[in-house]
Design an enzyme around this catalytic site. Structure first.
Site, mmCIF file in Angstrom:
data_model
loop_
_atom_site.group_PDB
_atom_site.id
_atom_site.type_symbol
_atom_site.label_atom_id
_atom_site.label_comp_id
_atom_site.label_asym_id
_atom_site.label_seq_id
_atom_site.Cartn_x
_atom_site.Cartn_y
_atom_site.Cartn_z
ATOM 1 N N GLY A 207 0.805 -1.221 0.000
ATOM 2 C CA GLY A 207 0.000 0.000 0.000
ATOM 3 C C GLY A 207 0.831 1.261 0.000
ATOM 4 O O GLY A 207 1.937 1.294 -0.532
ATOM 5 N N LEU A 233 -4.257 -5.668 -4.804
ATOM 6 C CA LEU A 233 -3.269 -4.595 -4.661
ATOM 7 C C LEU A 233 -1.904 -5.127 -4.194
ATOM 8 O O LEU A 233 -1.801 -5.750 -3.135
ATOM 9 C CB LEU A 233 -3.782 -3.545 -3.658
ATOM 10 C CG LEU A 233 -2.816 -2.373 -3.404
ATOM 11 C CD1 LEU A 233 -2.593 -1.551 -4.651
ATOM 12 C CD2 LEU A 233 -3.322 -1.509 -2.261
ATOM 13 N N ASP A 234 -0.874 -4.869 -4.991
ATOM 14 C CA ASP A 234 0.495 -5.277 -4.656
ATOM 15 C C ASP A 234 0.596 -6.784 -4.415
ATOM 16 O O ASP A 234 1.493 -7.250 -3.710
ATOM 17 C CB ASP A 234 1.021 -4.524 -3.432
ATOM 18 C CG ASP A 234 1.031 -3.015 -3.651
ATOM 19 O OD1 ASP A 234 1.122 -2.596 -4.819
ATOM 20 O OD2 ASP A 234 0.952 -2.271 -2.666
ATOM 21 N N GLY A 235 -0.325 -7.528 -5.023
ATOM 22 C CA GLY A 235 -0.373 -8.961 -4.752
ATOM 23 C C GLY A 235 -0.039 -9.837 -5.948
ATOM 24 O O GLY A 235 -0.064 -11.060 -5.830
#
Lengths: 290, 290, 290, 290
Positions: A207, A233-235
């Protein structure tokens, strides 16, 4: 016949399939039947998932036919082993759209590499939600497209972005510090084609403001992660990561500065792997035949 | 008078206090008044918290008095600046209790360093919940204390451990892969004295089986973290960290093996910093005057 | 009064002198007498040569006078301890002349850092023996001076270069891949001010074509070295070094490409140390208060 | 049938030959004909020397015959392509003789790895020119052979050493800080089988006291090199290298200590590559299929 590893035209065969006896034999048998010269070869069998991955480069001139006929002739081999496969031509430069915001470090690094011939790509355009980097981009002879974003309604922005990417006929989209979350729909149009550079050693500090999170936690190394963008997200699948040592002497501001160096290095490596078809995704992980 | 940086006896002055003009002047003025020879000096002002940290080493023989008188004479200076302070004697070897389970890599590394004179400590005993490493430890001439743990009621185990540590008069307790969560009460008896090596790059992969978590997430580097133990699991102040590159070729088993090398290196460095009084804790972070 | 570590104006005091009791006390006593706020402090005593080095930063606004008066007042302290010393003003941007040939990687990296405000310098001009990089440099608003070199008689070239450097009133000259050996006379005019980036891990592979030498020897890591230029080829004091792993897969061409990343990173760090007055030279070595 | 990458018995086929179309096809065709399961595969074509290298692992149980018959059946394939080749059995533990002097760090590290099952080798004996490490070695249940050396006439020493190595039926000899130069005749008896760890980043600082040389030159990183011993001092093919950052704070004594960590890590990695038949020598270089 001497091989110039940098410039010789090659076909790149990438394959994922269930592991099984005889795959490599079938593929290499096929290649040698036509006198193909294998200039690079990687393979990997994942014992856990019983999956098999390979990437072969064959010197184009060594074959008696071109890309299309190669694909046609290879299809039956691929079918026999239920392969997910692709063959690309090293001479066909990938079209890579860059997306930026206001920070120039990743952009500047990529444009240098592109102009120096280090990155064998075409850059049809740079898209930005700010106008700040226009002159720098245009000096390089690359179209700069400013698509402002209305923070209260981002939909028109992403609609326009989507059209620009489509118009650019992009093989890859690089978020070179674009700083906006890509909506799920757009992620799904370009699976494993949108490449982000995240300024932390994921999965730490997901994040916003990861350097502030890092400073808060008192870590002794900061990092950066290049990954494919998915709706999480960011995964998404990680392509490349690296770190940089920090000490108590380094303020959050220092971390931001030091982190930029890691970010651009990691992004440049990740992008290189991608455009050379070295990254094979399986599950949420990657095989990188570097 | 020549200084042997390894063997010369030195007093180590460590100080934390609110930042203010005149601290260093007062301290160095005090030292030079008695003709003290400063052999190493570090200081750090944290702009955010307006805190000041310093660590000075003074050659013992250069002063006209010993440790106790030094402390007495220094107290008024310390008071003036509201210092948290300490002065230790490099010749007073710290007493370090090692706690292990069944894995020998960190223990073996520390015992080598201790026996080679690399770690200037006394090891009053090794405490373990298993009997497996007894012979190896005893070969080194170090008492091995087996304190079995009843998984359904760990209290007696920790009561016994606590007594052994107290009996050993420990300056530090090293969890060299001890693999048991230390109860809160014990943490509080030894604040910033219990040192753990965690087999991940914290804050990634907190808790159990971090290498399996890392394999699952597909990270490209694995790491290890040396930290002080607090009541928050894997949440204490970080002393040292490092990482090791991995690829898709590395199975979880490989990661465990590769990780061990990082773990022991990071623990050895962290412990060295601790026993040389180089680590100052503030908030949940550390200043390490390495 | 809050300290902004990046932007606050500071005076940097650098000192080399014979080691002796009382130096730090005298310096800090002096600073605190005028209520000076020390924002950063480093010191080092070299046991072998009995030399002492220190670098202190004092917040300018905390002192009741400016740079010149500070120097005047400090002189008697310096005299007492036979100091080689200097005090510089962080607000006085150093004038750094860049010299390049045809390769753009180091130049491009430095110009990015300069334009992004990462390197707090002025660049009066870029001097080159080729005209190739003119447009890129001029886009940045920096004068580009082409001084051709006649390979059969280099003297006029170096005479002209010398005049340009003098005219630019340079505090430092950076050979950002300039690829010409600087004549002895010029070295002597600017001792510890000409900074070179050499594309090997010195002292390995001195002289020409270090990557070819490295490939020939079969090393597993390649490196780069940032050093001050002296009349001894590739023999001056080393400021910074780093390395990059290579494998048999990497051709000499690859090494050249990979090496460029190390070169520019090492040069940027070395130059930053220099312009922040963090490098003290003694003998043929450096103390770097990073 | 599930593959346990650590424990499954495998045959390792290593090949060097002139590069030519059809090698991989022939080899894999051969393996698949007998239903062989390829569990790992590496290959490399050196464009400069037109040489080809490969290393394949085949799961033993997947073949209908054992090692000897495999070799017999493979010989015609090998002949066709003028291969230098070998097939080894992962279940046949290599016999590795360790040679040491008085320093224990490399020995201790290797013995830990051996006892923990990390290094799949037999250690028939440890040979030393000193008696110092006897007890430590014997605790591990390994014979310790003290062969004193007469500095004025080393020949009897090396004659005895040679006999002990022969008696031990050694597949590899590891100079784990043995600190004596191996005579040419002995080198020639065991080409690419004597493994040394040199305490510098070769080719820097060849010969004696490399850390003193490094301190003298003021390098910012020190290193270690694992290489095969040839008659040229510190000149044999490099297997593995690594480095460690140092600063002006690090005395030569510190470098020795820090260097030991790099030495043992590099040696352990190099030895692992060797015993797993991952190192192919060509010219004075190595291909390492890590």
């Amino acid at each position: 016949m001497a091989l110039d590893p940098q410039n010789t035209q090659r076909y790149r065969i990438t394959i994922s399939c269930p592991d099984k006896v005889g795959i490599v034999a079938a593929v290499t048998q096929f290649i040698s039947e036509y006198n193909g010269w294998i200039s690079e070869a990687h393979q990997f069998a994942d014992a856990e998932s019983c999956s098999f991955f390979m990437r072969y480069e064959v010197v184009a001139d060594s074959l008696p036919f071109g890309l299309e006929e190669l694909k046609e002739k290879f299809a039956p081999v691929a079918d026999k082993f239920q392969m997910n496969w692709n063959i690309t031509d090293s001479a066909a430069r990938k079209r890579v759209v860059l997306m930026v915001s206001k920070e120039a470090h990743a952009l500047s690094d990529l444009l240098y590499r592109w102009s120096a011939g280090e990155l064998n790509i075409d850059i049809p355009c740079v898209i930005s939600n700010h106008d700040k980097l226009r002159s720098y981009v245009e000096w390089h002879g690359i179209p700069f497209i400013h698509v402002p974003v209305d923070m209260s309604n981002k939909e028109p922005h992403f609609q326009a972005v989507r059209e620009q990417i489509a118009a650019a006929d992009a093989d890859a989209i690089v978020l070179a510090k674009y700083m906006q979350i890509i909506p799920e729909e757009l992620c799904e149009v370009y699976p494993n084609k949108i490449i982000n550079i995240h300024h932390s050693f994921l999965p730490s500090f997901i994040g916003a403001r990861p350097y502030h999170q890092a400073a808060e936690r008192g870590v002794k190394q900061i990092g950066a992660t290049c990954h494919y963008v998915t709706s999480e997200l960011d995964g998404g699948p990680i392509i490349e990561q690296d770190v940089q040592r920090v000490t108590h002497h380094n303020s959050t501001q220092d971390m931001v500065r030091l982190g930029k160096d890691v970010e651009k290095a990691v992004l440049a490596r990740g992008l290189r792997y991608h455009i050379e078809d070295r990254v094979l995704v399986y599950g949420n992980k990657t095989v990188v035949f570097a």
